[in-house]
Design a protein around this motif. Structure first.
Motif, mmCIF file in Angstrom:
data_model
loop_
_atom_site.group_PDB
_atom_site.id
_atom_site.type_symbol
_atom_site.label_atom_id
_atom_site.label_comp_id
_atom_site.label_asym_id
_atom_site.label_seq_id
_atom_site.Cartn_x
_atom_site.Cartn_y
_atom_site.Cartn_z
ATOM 1 N N ALA A 1 -17.997 7.169 3.925
ATOM 2 C CA ALA A 1 -17.165 7.020 5.114
ATOM 3 C C ALA A 1 -16.059 6.017 4.797
ATOM 4 C CB ALA A 1 -18.007 6.527 6.285
ATOM 5 N N VAL A 2 -14.961 6.059 5.543
ATOM 6 C CA VAL A 2 -13.847 5.162 5.223
ATOM 7 C C VAL A 2 -14.281 3.704 5.272
ATOM 8 C CG1 VAL A 2 -12.050 6.774 5.926
ATOM 9 C CG2 VAL A 2 -13.005 5.205 7.617
ATOM 10 N N THR A 3 -15.219 3.374 6.165
ATOM 11 C CA THR A 3 -15.680 1.987 6.266
ATOM 12 C C THR A 3 -16.653 1.616 5.161
ATOM 13 O OG1 THR A 3 -17.349 2.738 7.852
ATOM 14 C CG2 THR A 3 -15.302 1.819 8.753
ATOM 15 N N GLY A 4 -17.039 2.591 4.322
ATOM 16 C CA GLY A 4 -17.925 2.316 3.200
ATOM 17 C C GLY A 4 -17.214 2.284 1.865
ATOM 18 N N THR A 5 -15.890 2.419 1.867
ATOM 19 C CA THR A 5 -15.117 2.414 0.631
ATOM 20 C C THR A 5 -14.821 0.984 0.176
ATOM 21 O OG1 THR A 5 -13.006 2.478 1.814
ATOM 22 C CG2 THR A 5 -14.025 4.598 1.271
ATOM 23 N N THR A 6 -14.369 0.869 -1.062
ATOM 24 C CA THR A 6 -13.955 -0.443 -1.570
ATOM 25 C C THR A 6 -12.832 -1.021 -0.717
ATOM 26 O OG1 THR A 6 -14.599 0.144 -3.821
ATOM 27 C CG2 THR A 6 -13.012 -1.650 -3.588
ATOM 28 N N SER A 7 -11.956 -0.167 -0.193
ATOM 29 C CA SER A 7 -10.837 -0.636 0.630
ATOM 30 C C SER A 7 -11.313 -1.419 1.846
ATOM 31 C CB SER A 7 -9.988 0.556 1.098
ATOM 32 O OG SER A 7 -9.411 1.234 0.012
ATOM 33 N N ALA A 8 -12.476 -1.039 2.380
ATOM 34 C CA ALA A 8 -12.977 -1.698 3.593
ATOM 35 C C ALA A 8 -13.358 -3.145 3.337
ATOM 36 C CB ALA A 8 -14.182 -0.935 4.139
ATOM 37 N N VAL A 9 -13.580 -3.513 2.084
ATOM 38 C CA VAL A 9 -13.988 -4.878 1.738
ATOM 39 C C VAL A 9 -12.778 -5.789 1.541
ATOM 40 C CG1 VAL A 9 -15.344 -6.240 0.078
ATOM 41 C CG2 VAL A 9 -16.042 -3.917 0.646
ATOM 42 N N ALA A 10 -11.602 -5.223 1.369
ATOM 43 C CA ALA A 10 -10.408 -6.012 1.041
ATOM 44 C C ALA A 10 -10.083 -7.033 2.117
ATOM 45 C CB ALA A 10 -9.211 -5.078 0.850
ATOM 46 N N GLY A 11 -9.399 -8.121 1.719
ATOM 47 C CA GLY A 11 -9.084 -9.246 2.580
ATOM 48 C C GLY A 11 -8.306 -9.016 3.858
ATOM 49 N N ALA A 12 -7.185 -8.465 3.900
ATOM 50 C CA ALA A 12 -6.378 -7.793 2.905
ATOM 51 C C ALA A 12 -4.922 -8.177 3.196
ATOM 52 C CB ALA A 12 -6.534 -6.277 3.002
ATOM 53 N N LEU A 13 -4.338 -8.963 2.324
ATOM 54 C CA LEU A 13 -2.977 -9.450 2.497
ATOM 55 C C LEU A 13 -2.038 -8.632 1.619
ATOM 56 C CD1 LEU A 13 -1.270 -11.900 3.720
ATOM 57 C CD2 LEU A 13 -1.530 -12.937 1.448
ATOM 58 N N TRP A 14 -0.891 -8.257 2.176
ATOM 59 C CA TRP A 14 0.113 -7.568 1.368
ATOM 60 C C TRP A 14 0.680 -8.549 0.353
ATOM 61 C CZ3 TRP A 14 5.035 -8.512 -0.111
ATOM 62 C CH2 TRP A 14 5.729 -7.483 -0.753
ATOM 63 N N TRP A 15 0.489 -8.236 -0.929
ATOM 64 C CA TRP A 15 1.051 -9.055 -2.007
ATOM 65 C C TRP A 15 0.731 -8.387 -3.334
ATOM 66 C CZ3 TRP A 15 4.582 -12.694 -1.805
ATOM 67 C CH2 TRP A 15 4.823 -13.519 -2.926
ATOM 68 N N PRO A 16 1.698 -8.215 -4.216
ATOM 69 C CA PRO A 16 1.429 -7.578 -5.512
ATOM 70 C C PRO A 16 0.573 -8.480 -6.406
ATOM 71 C CG PRO A 16 3.764 -7.445 -4.938
ATOM 72 C CD PRO A 16 3.137 -8.438 -4.009
ATOM 73 N N TYR A 17 -0.734 -8.233 -6.401
ATOM 74 C CA TYR A 17 -1.709 -9.074 -7.087
ATOM 75 C C TYR A 17 -2.521 -8.232 -8.068
ATOM 76 C CZ TYR A 17 -6.016 -11.826 -7.648
ATOM 77 O OH TYR A 17 -7.104 -12.504 -8.160
ATOM 78 N N ARG A 18 -2.573 -8.662 -9.324
ATOM 79 C CA ARG A 18 -3.372 -8.002 -10.351
ATOM 80 C C ARG A 18 -3.068 -6.512 -10.418
ATOM 81 N NH1 ARG A 18 -7.564 -11.429 -12.281
ATOM 82 N NH2 ARG A 18 -8.390 -9.615 -13.389
ATOM 83 N N ILE A 19 -1.794 -6.187 -10.631
ATOM 84 C CA ILE A 19 -1.415 -4.781 -10.695
ATOM 85 C C ILE A 19 -0.241 -4.603 -11.655
ATOM 86 C CG2 ILE A 19 0.049 -5.014 -8.640
ATOM 87 C CD1 ILE A 19 -0.652 -2.056 -8.001
ATOM 88 N N GLU A 20 -0.273 -3.534 -12.402
ATOM 89 C CA GLU A 20 0.775 -3.118 -13.331
ATOM 90 C C GLU A 20 1.016 -1.618 -13.105
ATOM 91 O OE1 GLU A 20 2.423 -5.031 -15.379
ATOM 92 O OE2 GLU A 20 1.257 -6.880 -15.207
ATOM 93 N N PRO A 21 2.133 -1.084 -13.603
ATOM 94 C CA PRO A 21 3.189 -1.696 -14.416
ATOM 95 C C PRO A 21 4.235 -2.398 -13.554
ATOM 96 C CG PRO A 21 3.580 0.655 -14.202
ATOM 97 C CD PRO A 21 2.286 0.380 -13.498
ATOM 98 N N ALA A 22 4.688 -3.542 -14.037
ATOM 99 C CA ALA A 22 5.619 -4.375 -13.279
ATOM 100 C C ALA A 22 6.898 -3.634 -12.918
ATOM 101 C CB ALA A 22 5.937 -5.641 -14.074
ATOM 102 N N ALA A 23 7.345 -2.729 -13.781
ATOM 103 C CA ALA A 23 8.605 -2.022 -13.537
ATOM 104 C C ALA A 23 8.530 -1.112 -12.316
ATOM 105 C CB ALA A 23 8.992 -1.207 -14.769
ATOM 106 N N GLU A 24 7.323 -0.676 -11.943
ATOM 107 C CA GLU A 24 7.163 0.248 -10.821
ATOM 108 C C GLU A 24 6.634 -0.428 -9.560
ATOM 109 O OE1 GLU A 24 8.138 3.270 -11.086
ATOM 110 O OE2 GLU A 24 8.319 3.528 -13.255
ATOM 111 N N VAL A 25 5.895 -1.489 -9.746
ATOM 112 C CA VAL A 25 5.156 -2.095 -8.635
ATOM 113 C C VAL A 25 6.074 -2.559 -7.509
ATOM 114 C CG1 VAL A 25 3.794 -4.129 -7.996
ATOM 115 C CG2 VAL A 25 3.122 -2.720 -9.949
ATOM 116 N N GLY A 26 7.205 -3.154 -7.841
ATOM 117 C CA GLY A 26 8.087 -3.694 -6.812
ATOM 118 C C GLY A 26 8.515 -2.650 -5.805
ATOM 119 N N ALA A 27 8.962 -1.489 -6.268
ATOM 120 C CA ALA A 27 9.417 -0.434 -5.361
ATOM 121 C C ALA A 27 8.259 0.108 -4.528
ATOM 122 C CB ALA A 27 10.085 0.685 -6.150
ATOM 123 N N TRP A 28 7.102 0.311 -5.167
ATOM 124 C CA TRP A 28 5.944 0.791 -4.413
ATOM 125 C C TRP A 28 5.551 -0.207 -3.324
ATOM 126 C CZ3 TRP A 28 2.724 1.779 -9.456
ATOM 127 C CH2 TRP A 28 3.174 2.955 -10.068
#
Length: 318
Positions: A35-62
């Motif tokens: 269920a959506v409440t049982g996914t990893t996403s449901a555990v997130a904090g969740a603050l908008w911020w590019p954290y621990r993610i690559e590739p840097a060239a694409e992340v900004g636009a996304w």
């Protein structure tokens, strides 16, 4: 029942991608083990911020595309679960961020005396903070209102979906390690502590990406989420009591009132990190079907979900 697209994975990335496709008039189904409440996403904090993610060239636009979506939804936080909340990123320097930072309204460098705790640098910002259980329910309702179908269904490969739809989108997160298979995926364990909020209204982070321990809190209406950890290669899902105590202690060194807050619960999630960063790529399947991968978002799936959804949708249907 045939569909135009089957999206495998029901977390925030899967919901965003499926909704983007449904908005284009396609018949879309989501197959999700949980269920959506049982996914990893449901555990997130969740603050908008590019954290621990690559590739840097694409992340900004996304990330910026996703930011604009959340800013719109923050107008109705009770329904969407999205609020714009002020806070501080300690140990962060504005000049050290990518070009995307110039597009974030109100982001500013703090003077040393303005930064809480034992930190000499920091940024102030007012960013989207998501109550993920509320937000995931909101996304599911939006998707279903567009005619989409959500099914609880575990898969051990993509062939079954490909037999029922000409396009399959892989939003399986860490599970793609076995399903694709992709040995470049690894779990980055995140443990959180939920406590009663002692009156804290602003979020705070002090994240060292080279360390396995971080310090942050996110205030929600009914709780304060304390973190955290970033333990690479650690797949344990059970909360560790010693880790929980250390999280509370680190947060309390910055805000002493946290030490006495009543503990409401514990959460553990496994961030789907990937060597080389996010994979958004289309491959042809035997029989002429198309498989579009959209996984490997690390600790920032919430931050880039809608930008990645548009990129995946372009590969899925053009």
């Amino acid at each position: 029942m045939r569909s135009d697209v089957i999206v495998v994975g029901g977390g925030v990335v899967g919901l965003a991608t499926a909704t983007t496709l449904a908005e284009r008039g396609l018949r879309v189904r989501i197959w999700s083990r949980d269920a959506v409440t049982g996914t990893t996403s449901a555990v997130a904090g969740a603050l908008w911020w590019p954290y621990r993610i690559e590739p840097a060239a694409e992340v900004g636009a996304w990330a910026l595309r996703t930011l604009r979506v959340y800013e719109e939804w923050a107008a109705d936080p009770e329904v969407s679960g999205v609020r714009r909340v002020a806070g501080v990123h300690a140990g962060t320097v504005l000049d050290g961020l990518g070009p995307w930072a110039k597009e974030v309204e109100g982001l500013r460098q703090l003077a040393p005396e303005e930064v809480p705790g034992p930190y000499g640098t920091g940024l102030a910002a007012r960013l989207p903070l998501l109550d993920m259980p509320v937000h995931l329910g909101f996304l599911l309702r939006r998707f279903e209102a567009l005619g989409g179908t959500f099914e609880r269904r575990a898969v051990d490969g993509f062939e079954e979906a490909a037999a029922l739809a000409p396009v399959v989108v892989d939003c399986t997160g860490l599970a793609a390690r076995e399903l694709v298979p992709d040995p470049g995926l690894l779990p980055v364990r995140g443990q959180l502590v939920l406590v009663e909020n002692p009156g804290i209204e602003e979020w705070f982070t002090a994240a060292d990406e080279s360390a396995g321990a971080t310090t942050y809190w996110f205030p929600h209406v009914d709780r304060l989420v304390l973190g955290g950890t970033a333990e690479e290669g650690d797949g344990r899902l059970a909360p560790d009591p010693a880790t929980a105590a250390a999280i509370v202690a680190r947060c309390a060194r910055v805000r002493p009132e946290i030490a006495g807050a009543r503990v409401l619960g514990h959460r553990v999630g496994l961030r789907p990190a990937r060597t080389g960063g996010v994979r958004i790529e289309a491959v042809e399947l035997p029989g002429g079907g198309r498989l579009v991968h959209d996984y490997g978002h690390g600790g920032a799936g919430v931050t880039v979900a809608w930008g990645c959804a548009e990129a995946a949708a372009e590969l899925a249907v053009g």
